[in-house]
Design an enzyme around this catalytic site. Sequence first.
Site, short mmCIF file in Angstrom:
data_model
loop_
_atom_site.label_atom_id
_atom_site.label_comp_id
_atom_site.label_asym_id
_atom_site.label_seq_id
_atom_site.Cartn_x
_atom_site.Cartn_y
_atom_site.Cartn_z
N GLY A 27 44.30 -97.32 -55.21
CA GLY A 27 42.87 -97.59 -55.31
C GLY A 27 42.36 -97.21 -56.69
O GLY A 27 42.86 -96.29 -57.33
N GLY A 29 38.63 -96.76 -58.49
CA GLY A 29 37.17 -96.84 -58.43
C GLY A 29 36.56 -96.65 -59.80
O GLY A 29 37.26 -96.66 -60.82
N PHE A 31 35.07 -93.97 -61.04
CA PHE A 31 35.21 -92.66 -61.65
C PHE A 31 36.54 -91.98 -61.31
O PHE A 31 36.87 -90.94 -61.85
CB PHE A 31 34.07 -91.74 -61.19
CG PHE A 31 32.73 -92.27 -61.57
CD1 PHE A 31 32.26 -92.08 -62.86
CD2 PHE A 31 31.96 -92.99 -60.68
CE1 PHE A 31 31.04 -92.59 -63.24
CE2 PHE A 31 30.74 -93.51 -61.05
CZ PHE A 31 30.27 -93.32 -62.34
N GLU A 33 40.76 -92.49 -59.47
CA GLU A 33 41.83 -93.36 -58.99
C GLU A 33 42.44 -92.71 -57.77
O GLU A 33 42.37 -91.49 -57.61
CB GLU A 33 42.92 -93.48 -60.06
CG GLU A 33 42.46 -94.15 -61.32
CD GLU A 33 43.37 -93.80 -62.49
OE1 GLU A 33 44.10 -92.80 -62.42
OE2 GLU A 33 43.34 -94.55 -63.46
N ASP A 147 26.58 -94.54 -50.63
CA ASP A 147 27.39 -95.62 -51.20
C ASP A 147 28.16 -96.31 -50.07
O ASP A 147 29.37 -96.49 -50.13
CB ASP A 147 28.36 -95.06 -52.25
CG ASP A 147 28.99 -96.16 -53.09
OD1 ASP A 147 28.50 -97.31 -53.04
OD2 ASP A 147 29.97 -95.88 -53.81
N1 LIG Z 1 42.68 -91.41 -48.44
C1 LIG Z 1 42.90 -92.66 -48.84
N2 LIG Z 1 43.95 -93.34 -48.40
C2 LIG Z 1 44.20 -94.59 -48.81
N3 LIG Z 1 43.43 -95.26 -49.66
C3 LIG Z 1 42.34 -94.64 -50.14
C4 LIG Z 1 42.02 -93.31 -49.76
N4 LIG Z 1 40.88 -92.96 -50.39
C5 LIG Z 1 40.53 -94.02 -51.13
N5 LIG Z 1 41.40 -95.03 -50.99
C6 LIG Z 1 41.33 -96.36 -51.61
O1 LIG Z 1 40.93 -96.20 -52.94
C7 LIG Z 1 39.73 -96.94 -53.20
C8 LIG Z 1 38.88 -96.17 -54.18
O2 LIG Z 1 38.60 -94.91 -53.60
P1 LIG Z 1 37.16 -94.26 -53.71
O3 LIG Z 1 36.17 -95.21 -53.21
O4 LIG Z 1 37.20 -92.93 -53.06
O5 LIG Z 1 37.07 -94.08 -55.30
P2 LIG Z 1 35.77 -94.17 -56.23
O6 LIG Z 1 36.23 -94.00 -57.65
O7 LIG Z 1 34.77 -93.21 -55.76
O8 LIG Z 1 35.35 -95.66 -55.97
P3 LIG Z 1 33.99 -96.42 -56.34
O9 LIG Z 1 33.76 -96.28 -57.81
O10 LIG Z 1 34.31 -97.83 -55.93
O11 LIG Z 1 32.92 -95.82 -55.51
C9 LIG Z 1 39.12 -97.12 -51.83
O12 LIG Z 1 38.35 -98.29 -51.72
C10 LIG Z 1 40.31 -97.19 -50.91
O13 LIG Z 1 40.77 -98.51 -50.82
#
Ligand SMILES: Nc1ncnc2c1ncn2[C@@H]1O[C@H](COP(=O)(O)OP(=O)(O)OP(=O)(O)O)[C@@H](O)[C@H]1O
Length: 639
Positions: A27, A29, A31, A33, A147
Amino acid sequence: MPPLLKRDVKLGEGVNLQRWAVVKRIGDGGFAEVYEVTDTFKDDEKFAVKIDKQDKRKDVRSGTVKAEVKVLRQLQSCPPVCRLVPEGEGTHEGRSYMIMELLGVNLAQFQHSRPQGRIQPDALKSIALETLAALEGVHQAGYIHRDVKPANFAQTQGSAASTTGGDWRIIDFGIARRFVDDAGRPLPKREDFGEFRGSTTYASIHAHLKQDLGRRDDLWSWLYIVVEMHEGNLPWRAASGDASAGSEHSPKETAMRMKQQALDDPHVLSATGKLPEALVAISSYLRSTCFVDEPDYELLRECIASLPSTPAPAPRQPALPNGHATPPPAQPQYAPGPMWPHAAPTSAPPPMYANGGAHPTVPVSHGSFAQLPPASYAHMHAHGYYGWSYGAQGQHSGHPQHMPVSYMQGYTGNSTLQQQPHVPITLSAPPGPRQQPPSQANGSTAQVPASTGAPASGGPSAASSQTAAEFDADGQLGQIGSAFDDDEDFGQAARPHSNGRAAKRPLTADQEPPDDLPASKRVRFSPTVGGLAQARDPLKDRWVRRMRGVPVGAVAEMEKRAGVVYRGQLSEKGKETKELFRTLDPGEGLGIMAWMVDSLSRNTDKKGASQVAQWLGSLAAFSDECAIRCQARRKFRQT
Ligand SMILES: Nc1ncnc2c1ncn2[C@@H]1O[C@H](COP(=O)(O)OP(=O)(O)OP(=O)(O)O)[C@@H](O)[C@H]1O
């Protein structure tokens, strides 16, 4: 090994975060990964790590993971929240990370794997209920997620329900916020908040308006998710393709404008123009909630349960640029064009409200709640939801001092609008906390309170008096009054509905209703100055205190009448409307009329709306007097 992007420093196979060995990136995102890792201490059991992003200049993007861990720790007792590994926090080259359970596909991926992105009714209901339960759990733990989007719900790995759409966990608490104080009391709404939170597609209107977000905003996002699962897309997604193709509106502006349009007419959320009534009802309910209100999750569950079990008719599918029938994952799914013709972006942006929101372009909703199951009606009635709100508070500031009597009559049947001489009328002072009339003690009949005073030519206090007297005595207006002049004690904050269930949030007369009007816009009632702003507040107070029982179906019915009024066809329908009012109880009648003010204030000239508002203010005062009289009369009969 995952491909390395140009700017970001990726972790790769062979990198160890202490005992956690990185396997692959899963994944990415804004901020942080997310990687799959194995626990080298424990039989290579699989987990996930979320780690701050770092760019090539060695800048750590933000350190949100550290903040997220703090929130997640407090939410670990909430089952649908992603599990943390207690000993799994650390830093790697200045980047904070946390180890959590490894989840499977997220809801966005799940949806994209379905034909046309539409989820079948049974799976949809179960996902909607599970995701709602997750949000309820988070809210009960004192947090707002802020979010809520499909990518932030992920299925547990290897779950038996994973193919049918069950076992969802909520993830990504990077911008979650505690909304209660240490004693568990909701914090007041922050003014001048000024930041956009969340993702454009699923953000609530309040987020677009950069307002402080509450529980209701998580639920708005949830509703958009449910609609998207049902429809396969959201209208602003389709339109944003248009935006990227050179439209003058940014995707964010387009989304906001269409969401505002959907407030008035939730059916525009559907590609077929016909959203299930249960989802219309949810939209109406959410619209009626204030910032501090505790959402009625039970009501939302009932609405979801009442969704039809047959799939929605497929919308006309335009040819996709890539020639596929099903949109590929993570792409703008549909070509812009005829998908939402009724919600298509207009070339000129609509006028803006003073608070920054766009004026809805659809005059009145054509929503009807006739197909809602009786249980939902009863629930909505018992809990006082009425499909009306002050969602667009403060957009008008007209302060006319006079209103034509004919206008007052217009709503109740007299078809001649604005043809009679203007008669000065202002609002009666709102009564304080309900008092027992003095006459009750000795059992005699109470008189109408003398608060109205004697008429005097043209002055404001005279006007109040005149209003009350007219309502009481005048044949024409007395017909509305007759509806009040019954042995119904509508002085109750919220009486039990006939289904025997007491209202969930009874308010006592001296309890302040929840209010999300900014203090600057909260105009205190003044008996000497008429006008919309002054009328709205006391009306709202009255409403919340005493009239939480307007059936949504009735509102929908009256909504149509408001459309008639709006189109200037009152003369044809006036009589019918009057009859309808007479069948309503006083609270309902007032509530619906107050809703009409709201509708009119958005759809007609300011002056007209202000005039009606004034009239309603007077009517509300009159209803108070009636209530006291009814109480007294009943008491008298009992003795
Ligand atoms: N525990 C987990 N197990 C498997 N995949 C995960 C897990 N946590 C997150 N992911 C995957 O990683 C992606 C990004 O995670 P997350 O949304 O927590 O990151 P973020 O940087 O806060 O994202 P964003 O900027 O989109 O809000 C999620 O959409 C999901 O598909």
